[in-house]
Design a protein around this motif. Sequence first.
Motif, PDB file in Angstrom:
ATOM      1  N   PRO A 285       2.876   8.175  -0.541  1.00 13.92           N
ATOM      2  CA  PRO A 285       1.539   8.565  -0.096  1.00 13.92           C
ATOM      3  C   PRO A 285       1.640   9.335   1.220  1.00 13.92           C
ATOM      4  N   ALA A 286       0.713  10.245   1.423  1.00  8.26           N
ATOM      5  CA  ALA A 286       0.732  11.035   2.655  1.00  8.26           C
ATOM      6  C   ALA A 286       0.168  10.267   3.847  1.00  8.26           C
ATOM      7  N   GLY A 287      -0.582   9.217   3.603  1.00 12.01           N
ATOM      8  CA  GLY A 287      -1.205   8.456   4.688  1.00 12.01           C
ATOM      9  C   GLY A 287      -0.272   7.442   5.311  1.00 12.01           C
ATOM     10  N   GLY A 288      -0.786   6.696   6.290  1.00 13.13           N
ATOM     11  CA  GLY A 288       0.012   5.709   7.005  1.00 13.13           C
ATOM     12  C   GLY A 288      -0.099   4.314   6.421  1.00 13.13           C
ATOM     13  N   SER A 289       0.425   3.355   7.174  1.00 16.13           N
ATOM     14  CA  SER A 289       0.505   1.980   6.682  1.00 16.13           C
ATOM     15  C   SER A 289      -0.787   1.182   6.890  1.00 16.13           C
ATOM     16  N   ALA A 290      -1.756   1.745   7.607  1.00 13.13           N
ATOM     17  CA  ALA A 290      -3.092   1.150   7.784  1.00 13.13           C
ATOM     18  C   ALA A 290      -3.069  -0.355   8.027  1.00 13.13           C
ATOM     19  N   PRO A 291      -2.401  -0.812   9.074  1.00 10.84           N
ATOM     20  CA  PRO A 291      -2.304  -2.264   9.313  1.00 10.84           C
ATOM     21  C   PRO A 291      -3.642  -2.943   9.535  1.00 10.84           C
ATOM     22  N   ASP A 292      -4.679  -2.179   9.899  1.00  4.81           N
ATOM     23  CA  ASP A 292      -5.996  -2.774  10.142  1.00  4.81           C
ATOM     24  C   ASP A 292      -6.642  -3.318   8.875  1.00  4.81           C
ATOM     25  N   ILE A 293      -6.211  -2.811   7.701  1.00  5.99           N
ATOM     26  CA  ILE A 293      -6.773  -3.327   6.450  1.00  5.99           C
ATOM     27  C   ILE A 293      -5.710  -4.023   5.600  1.00  5.99           C
ATOM     28  N   GLN A 294      -4.557  -4.239   6.180  1.00  9.86           N
ATOM     29  CA  GLN A 294      -3.479  -4.918   5.462  1.00  9.86           C
ATOM     30  C   GLN A 294      -3.921  -6.297   4.983  1.00  9.86           C
ATOM     31  N   GLY A 295      -3.655  -6.584   3.723  1.00  5.07           N
ATOM     32  CA  GLY A 295      -3.954  -7.895   3.162  1.00  5.07           C
ATOM     33  C   GLY A 295      -5.403  -8.136   2.806  1.00  5.07           C
ATOM     34  N   LYS A 296      -6.258  -7.126   2.972  1.00  7.77           N
ATOM     35  CA  LYS A 296      -7.688  -7.292   2.707  1.00  7.77           C
ATOM     36  C   LYS A 296      -8.122  -6.761   1.339  1.00  7.77           C
ATOM     37  N   ASN A 297      -7.176  -6.248   0.561  1.00  6.40           N
ATOM     38  CA  ASN A 297      -7.486  -5.740  -0.773  1.00  6.40           C
ATOM     39  C   ASN A 297      -8.486  -4.576  -0.718  1.00  6.40           C
ATOM     40  N   LEU A 298      -8.403  -3.784   0.367  1.00  3.85           N
ATOM     41  CA  LEU A 298      -9.328  -2.663   0.564  1.00  3.85           C
ATOM     42  C   LEU A 298      -8.659  -1.295   0.412  1.00  3.85           C
ATOM     43  N   ALA A 299      -7.334  -1.259   0.446  1.00  5.39           N
ATOM     44  CA  ALA A 299      -6.616   0.016   0.444  1.00  5.39           C
ATOM     45  C   ALA A 299      -6.824   0.777  -0.858  1.00  5.39           C
ATOM     46  N   ASN A 300      -6.816   2.090  -0.740  1.00  3.07           N
ATOM     47  CA  ASN A 300      -6.935   2.966  -1.900  1.00  3.07           C
ATOM     48  C   ASN A 300      -5.537   3.192  -2.486  1.00  3.07           C
ATOM     49  N   PRO A 301      -5.285   2.768  -3.736  1.00  2.00           N
ATOM     50  CA  PRO A 301      -3.945   2.915  -4.316  1.00  2.00           C
ATOM     51  C   PRO A 301      -3.697   4.263  -4.981  1.00  2.00           C
ATOM     52  N   ILE A 302      -4.706   5.137  -4.976  1.00  2.00           N
ATOM     53  CA  ILE A 302      -4.602   6.385  -5.739  1.00  2.00           C
ATOM     54  C   ILE A 302      -3.466   7.275  -5.255  1.00  2.00           C
ATOM     55  N   ALA A 303      -3.274   7.386  -3.935  1.00  2.00           N
ATOM     56  CA  ALA A 303      -2.185   8.224  -3.432  1.00  2.00           C
ATOM     57  C   ALA A 303      -0.829   7.723  -3.915  1.00  2.00           C
ATOM     58  N   GLN A 304      -0.670   6.409  -3.927  1.00  2.00           N
ATOM     59  CA  GLN A 304       0.597   5.830  -4.395  1.00  2.00           C
ATOM     60  C   GLN A 304       0.782   6.073  -5.890  1.00  2.00           C
ATOM     61  N   ILE A 305      -0.303   5.950  -6.638  1.00  2.00           N
ATOM     62  CA  ILE A 305      -0.237   6.158  -8.087  1.00  2.00           C
ATOM     63  C   ILE A 305       0.019   7.624  -8.402  1.00  2.00           C
ATOM     64  N   LEU A 306      -0.603   8.526  -7.652  1.00  2.00           N
ATOM     65  CA  LEU A 306      -0.341   9.956  -7.833  1.00  2.00           C
ATOM     66  C   LEU A 306       1.089  10.313  -7.432  1.00  2.00           C
ATOM     67  N   SER A 307       1.638   9.588  -6.471  1.00  3.90           N
ATOM     68  CA  SER A 307       3.037   9.810  -6.100  1.00  3.90           C
ATOM     69  C   SER A 307       3.956   9.430  -7.263  1.00  3.90           C
ATOM     70  N   LEU A 308       3.605   8.349  -7.954  1.00  2.00           N
ATOM     71  CA  LEU A 308       4.333   7.972  -9.169  1.00  2.00           C
ATOM     72  C   LEU A 308       4.234   9.083 -10.206  1.00  2.00           C
ATOM     73  N   SER A 309       3.052   9.652 -10.351  1.00  2.00           N
ATOM     74  CA  SER A 309       2.849  10.749 -11.290  1.00  2.00           C
ATOM     75  C   SER A 309       3.760  11.928 -10.971  1.00  2.00           C
ATOM     76  N   MET A 310       3.872  12.259  -9.683  1.00  2.00           N
ATOM     77  CA  MET A 310       4.735  13.365  -9.277  1.00  2.00           C
ATOM     78  C   MET A 310       6.205  13.032  -9.541  1.00  2.00           C
ATOM     79  N   LEU A 311       6.579  11.792  -9.348  1.00  2.00           N
ATOM     80  CA  LEU A 311       7.953  11.353  -9.635  1.00  2.00           C
ATOM     81  C   LEU A 311       8.283  11.575 -11.104  1.00  2.00           C
ATOM     82  N   LEU A 312       7.366  11.166 -11.965  1.00  2.00           N
ATOM     83  CA  LEU A 312       7.590  11.323 -13.401  1.00  2.00           C
ATOM     84  C   LEU A 312       7.680  12.799 -13.790  1.00  2.00           C
ATOM     85  N   LYS A 313       6.911  13.624 -13.127  1.00  2.00           N
ATOM     86  CA  LYS A 313       6.901  15.060 -13.443  1.00  2.00           C
ATOM     87  C   LYS A 313       8.150  15.769 -12.937  1.00  2.00           C
TER      88      LYS A 313
END
Length: 365
Positions: A285-313
């Motif tokens: 993902p292009a963003g940071g580790s966002a420690p302020d929302i760590q463990g709160k189940n609030l993070a957006n997983p789309i960047a990580q999932i799109l990174s997986l998509s790019m890996l597969l491609k």
Amino acid sequence: MNKNKKKYKIAILPGDGIGPEVMKEACKILKVLKKKFNLKIKTKKYDIGGIAIDKYGCALPKKTLKGCKKSDAILLGSIGGPKWDYLPSKNRPEISSLLPLRKYFNFFINLRPSILIPELNNLSPLKKKIVKNGFNILCIRELIGGIYFGKPSKEIKKNNKHYAIDTTIYNTYEIKRIAKIAFEEAKNRNYKVTSIDKSNVLKTSKLWRKTVIKVSKKYPKIKLSHIYFDNAVMQIIKNPKKFDVILCPNLIGDVISDECGILTGSIGMLPSASFNENGFGLYEPAGGSAPDIQGKNLANPIAQILSLSMLLKYSLKMNKVSNLINSAIKKTLIKGFRTYDISYGKKFITTKQMGNEIIKSIIQD
């Protein structure tokens, strides 16, 4: 069913902060894809960044590097956080793990797609009339040359004065190989490349422009344009839709890719890929580790999932599977599902729920 029976290994590096949370969702999706397409992919987790410092005393342990070397690609989470700010800058997680990885594996190619679909144009900080129909920009950045790696880079004291020196250096080989990537990518898009430099001032930029023009001669169907760095920053804000593939030196690409990214409204939507000429790559993902929302189940997983998509491609050459992920994410967003960062005070779903909704779209496709 997958006719390609080749077996692959992916090194999973969850990292710090929200990294493990969003990585969990990407791994859930990979598990579904493996079953749907009968993919022969094995994954193994390794520590990197701050958590590795805590466990092993260094951000990039030998075990992690060895695991990456034995894999076909690396899927990385976010790294770092204020917990390790006490360390000297050269020893902080981001610097002492990412830069060595890039250099070791010769990851000279960095791709950062910035895509805004019309349904999310309200997220962009730009006026609605500018982003009415969305935009799709691919920023290609040379990653292991230029001022970040040039020598000398040091501080000196002389004649009662304190100096700092950084060196910007490029050679034609480094420029040619990244320019070729830009033109090849343009062939699969809208046949347009915009090269950004500062050739009115810098010698390295003069060589950059001259070399890119030379490479362009082998791609007569692709329209090449040049723009100075300062003007590019303004023009991207004024009309992002006029850009398609953007080609940049390292420092300029660092700035431009972040600018393009924020125009989509959330760094939680931005993947990136860094790979070498053999297709072996690091996807994160292009963003940071966002420690302020760590463990709160609030993070957006789309960047990580799109990174997986790019890996597969790009590394595993599974375009069909990659496209399915991208389509599922788009469908999920069009249905109105939003995580906290893109909800703007309205109803939102959790990290885990977003992963589950994307999985539903994958299964239904």
